[in-house]
Design a protein around this motif. Structure first.
Motif, short mmCIF file in Angstrom:
data_model
loop_
_atom_site.label_atom_id
_atom_site.label_comp_id
_atom_site.label_asym_id
_atom_site.label_seq_id
_atom_site.Cartn_x
_atom_site.Cartn_y
_atom_site.Cartn_z
N LYS A 1 49.94 30.62 -14.19
CA LYS A 1 49.76 29.17 -14.17
C LYS A 1 49.48 28.61 -15.57
CE LYS A 1 47.00 25.94 -11.48
NZ LYS A 1 45.87 25.89 -10.56
N MET B 1 38.74 42.48 -20.44
CA MET B 1 39.13 42.11 -19.09
C MET B 1 38.46 43.03 -18.07
SD MET B 1 40.61 39.41 -19.69
CE MET B 1 40.84 38.98 -17.96
N GLU C 1 38.43 28.90 -0.58
CA GLU C 1 39.04 28.02 -1.59
C GLU C 1 38.06 27.72 -2.71
OE1 GLU C 1 42.48 25.95 1.13
OE2 GLU C 1 40.93 24.66 0.26
N SER D 1 43.25 36.64 -9.03
CA SER D 1 42.98 35.38 -9.71
C SER D 1 43.41 35.46 -11.17
CB SER D 1 41.49 35.03 -9.65
OG SER D 1 41.12 34.70 -8.35
N TYR D 2 43.18 36.59 -11.76
CA TYR D 2 43.56 36.84 -13.16
C TYR D 2 45.08 36.70 -13.32
CZ TYR D 2 44.02 40.15 -17.25
OH TYR D 2 44.32 40.78 -18.41
N LEU E 1 37.91 32.16 -15.34
CA LEU E 1 38.99 32.67 -16.19
C LEU E 1 39.30 31.73 -17.33
CD1 LEU E 1 40.98 34.18 -13.29
CD2 LEU E 1 40.50 35.41 -15.40
N TYR F 1 46.16 33.18 -12.82
CA TYR F 1 45.80 32.39 -14.00
C TYR F 1 46.83 32.57 -15.12
CZ TYR F 1 42.92 29.72 -17.09
OH TYR F 1 42.49 28.73 -17.92
N ASN G 1 43.21 23.54 -6.23
CA ASN G 1 42.99 24.95 -5.90
C ASN G 1 44.29 25.74 -5.79
OD1 ASN G 1 42.00 27.29 -4.43
ND2 ASN G 1 42.94 26.27 -2.67
N THR G 2 44.23 27.00 -6.21
CA THR G 2 45.36 27.89 -5.98
C THR G 2 45.33 28.27 -4.50
OG1 THR G 2 43.91 29.70 -6.59
CG2 THR G 2 45.40 28.90 -8.28
N ALA H 1 38.01 30.65 -4.96
CA ALA H 1 39.20 30.72 -5.81
C ALA H 1 39.09 29.73 -6.97
CB ALA H 1 40.46 30.45 -5.00
N ASN H 2 38.54 28.55 -6.67
CA ASN H 2 38.34 27.55 -7.73
C ASN H 2 37.34 28.04 -8.77
OD1 ASN H 2 40.13 25.53 -7.08
ND2 ASN H 2 38.76 24.66 -5.55
N LYS I 1 51.42 25.51 1.20
CA LYS I 1 50.29 25.77 0.29
C LYS I 1 50.66 26.67 -0.88
CE LYS I 1 46.07 26.33 1.38
NZ LYS I 1 44.88 26.98 1.95
N ARG J 1 36.67 31.08 -9.54
CA ARG J 1 37.27 32.13 -10.36
C ARG J 1 38.21 31.55 -11.40
NH1 ARG J 1 37.44 35.02 -5.32
NH2 ARG J 1 39.60 34.37 -5.03
N GLU J 2 38.87 30.44 -11.04
CA GLU J 2 39.78 29.82 -12.01
C GLU J 2 38.99 29.28 -13.21
OE1 GLU J 2 42.30 26.74 -10.45
OE2 GLU J 2 43.47 26.67 -12.30
N MET K 1 40.21 20.15 -14.24
CA MET K 1 40.67 21.33 -13.48
C MET K 1 41.67 20.89 -12.40
SD MET K 1 39.74 24.84 -13.10
CE MET K 1 40.02 24.49 -14.78
N SER K 2 42.74 21.65 -12.30
CA SER K 2 43.77 21.30 -11.34
C SER K 2 43.34 21.71 -9.93
CB SER K 2 45.06 22.02 -11.69
OG SER K 2 44.81 23.39 -11.80
N VAL L 1 45.39 30.38 -1.07
CA VAL L 1 44.81 31.68 -0.71
C VAL L 1 45.55 32.22 0.50
CG1 VAL L 1 42.72 32.95 -0.12
CG2 VAL L 1 42.57 30.95 -1.61
#
Lengths: 393, 114
Positions: free
Chosen positions: A39, B30, B72, A32-33, B82, A36, A4-5, B75-76, A368, B78-79, A1-2, A7
């Motif tokens: 990305k 979705m 954060e 987030s969807y 997904l 995603y 964090n996106t 958010a992780n 960021k 949720r990634e 996993m890369s 915020v």
């Protein structure tokens, strides 16, 4: 996993519809969807095109696809692109829905709060014109798929489309336009300050301002200026005025069509718009530029921010940037990205020797923020730059 | 809740697959992913029970302000969530880059004869 996106949360203000735990979680999901998709899913279209679809075409035709229309004909048959588009369209619909829910829950109370605040206004003004005809190009479809568009009213003194829009823009841009959704206005301000430090406008006009996201930065940057902003949609303006007051930005909002303004000739030093032109029409766009010329004083300037024109782009890139035309209720997007801008200016009496046509950096450059740095459908603000078109008078 | 606003945006809704039902399924899936309504109800039940037992006030949840670290980590999470749901799309790309595209029957043939 890369990693964090980022915020970047939207900065709250008094009139931003509040959300409970689950309503916020629902909106966070949509963001987030969308992140995603940008990305991890968007780039697959290019891969499919470069590695499979284009070579296959070249083999059978002995040439590359010539324009975005040929690319389109190939891509719409591709299952990956079909799924990508289906997902992206769905994200847009879910975005609006997730922003409607908290507004609908307190529909009457929220509208009353805004109405009351606008009635007690002590800085800036709000002038609505119930006789103004909302232009056909604005009503042909609901722009950006916002149900009811910007102009529909669902109750008395309705500002709900503005409430829904304010929150949705932040999700749509995934925070890439900053905590105030003001990046386009802020970027032009920055560009002016860096490139024309002696230009100090005293009267500024923002065309097609919606809720005033991009209007506010001009107020903050040019403190002595009188700032006006117009839009055809009353619900947007009601919300815009309340929001601007809460942000201590004295702006004069009025319901007007940018094609036919009620300001005198030579009145403004600076006329701006932010993603307005692509929401108009073949005829209206010319009328608007002519109005800009009329209301500008000599040595004043008009600046319009947009995404870049298709010329010079590869057929594939143009095709991907064109996604919104058909799929996100942007009927004038294609045409407006291919229009002859020099002609528009020339026809309105501008001297092309004083034209402006360039890419300017986004003012919102927080480390960021991870942008794709691509101009593509569904990734608004991802380019990290804005295209500006304009002219000094 | 009264739905006072329009739900459909004016303008023909595009469908991308030959069978529009596929698009509708995408939307439903979705929608489900976004809602996870069963999970939310379950969380709500837990909250109600915790409050009833005096272990937690629900107002504490509403008043909770997550730190940057918590934002954060959410958010992780949720990634990852997904990436699980959209796995079926991404494995196609992976297969393409690994040139894992031989028909299944060739594998059957290979083992049968090998």
């Amino acid at each position: 996993m890369s990693e964090n996106t980022s915020v970047t949360e939207q900065t709250n203000h008094r009139f931003l519809a509040s959300t409970n735990h689950d309503e916020k979680a629902r909106q966070d999901f949509v963001r987030s969807y969308k992140e995603y998709l940008v990305k991890n899913i968007h780039a697959g279209n290019r891969e499919r095109y470069e590695k499979t679809i284009k070579p296959k075409f070249e083999k059978s035709q002995n040439r590359e696809p010539g324009d975005r229309f040929e690319v389109r004909d190939l891509m719409v048959k591709d299952p990956y692109y079909q799924m990508f588009s289906s997902l992206l369209r769905t994200s847009q619909e879910m975005m609006w829905s997730s922003c409607q829910i908290p507004v609908e829950k307190r529909f009457t109370a929220l509208n009353e709060e805004i109405h009351l605040s606008n009635g007690e206004s002590n800085q800036g003004t709000l002038k609505l014109d119930e006789n103004l005809e909302v232009p056909r190009y604005h009503k042909a479809v609901d722009i950006h798929c916002q149900p009811g568009g910007y102009h529909s009213e669902f109750g008395e003194n309705d500002a709900s489309p503005g409430m829904v829009y304010d929150r949705a823009v932040h999700i749509y841009a995934m925070g890439q336009m900053g905590p105030f959704n003001d990046d386009m206005g802020a970027s032009i301000v920055l560009w002016l300050k860096e490139n024309h430090p002696d230009f100090k406008p005293l009267r500024i006009l923002d065309l097609g301002c919606s809720v005033g996201h991009s209007t506010v930065p001009y107020c903050k940057a040019f403190k002595n200026a009188e700032v006006h902003a117009v839009d055809v949609a009353a619900p947007m303006l009601r919300y815009a005025h309340a929001r601007a007051q809460d942000m201590e930005a004295p702006i004069h909002f009025s319901q007007q069509n940018a094609e036919k303004l009620d300001f005198p000739d030579g009145h403004f030093d600076l006329v701006v718009s932010h993603i307005l032109l692509h929401e108009t029409s073949g005829k209206a766009i010319q009328n608007i530029i002519s109005e800009c010329h009329r209301v500008l004083r000599k040595n004043g300037v008009m600046i319009h921010a947009e995404t870049p024109p298709y010329k010079g782009m590869s057929p594939f890139d143009a095709f991907m940037l064109d996604w919104d035309t058909r799929n996100n209720n942007e009927p004038f997007w294609s045409r407006s990205h291919e229009i002859d801008l020099d002609n528009l200016s020339k026809n309105s009496g501008f001297d092309l020797g004083k034209k402006i046509e360039t890419l300017i950096p986004s003012a919102f450059q927080i480390e960021k923020v991870k942008r794709s740095e691509v101009f593509q459908g569904g990734d608004f603000g991802g380019g990290g730059q804005w295209f500006i078109y304009g002219n000094w008078k | 809740m009264d739905r006072v606003l329009k739900r459909k945006a004016k303008g023909e809704r595009p469908y991308f697959f030959e069978d529009p039902n596929v698009d509708k399924l995408v939307s439903m899936i979705m929608g489900l992913a976004g809602e996870t309504s069963v999970l939310m109800d379950r969380v709500d039940t837990i909250e109600q029970l915790l409050e009833k037992k005096g272990l937690l006030k629900i107002s504490e949840i509403e008043g909770y302000e997550p730190s940057t670290q918590v934002l954060e980590s959410r958010a992780n999470r949720r990634e990852i969530y997904l990436s699980e749901i959209l796995r079926i799309i991404e494995i196609e790309l992976e297969a393409e880059s690994l040139e894992d595209n031989a028909p299944y029957s060739s594998a059957v043939k290979e083992v049968e004869e090998g």
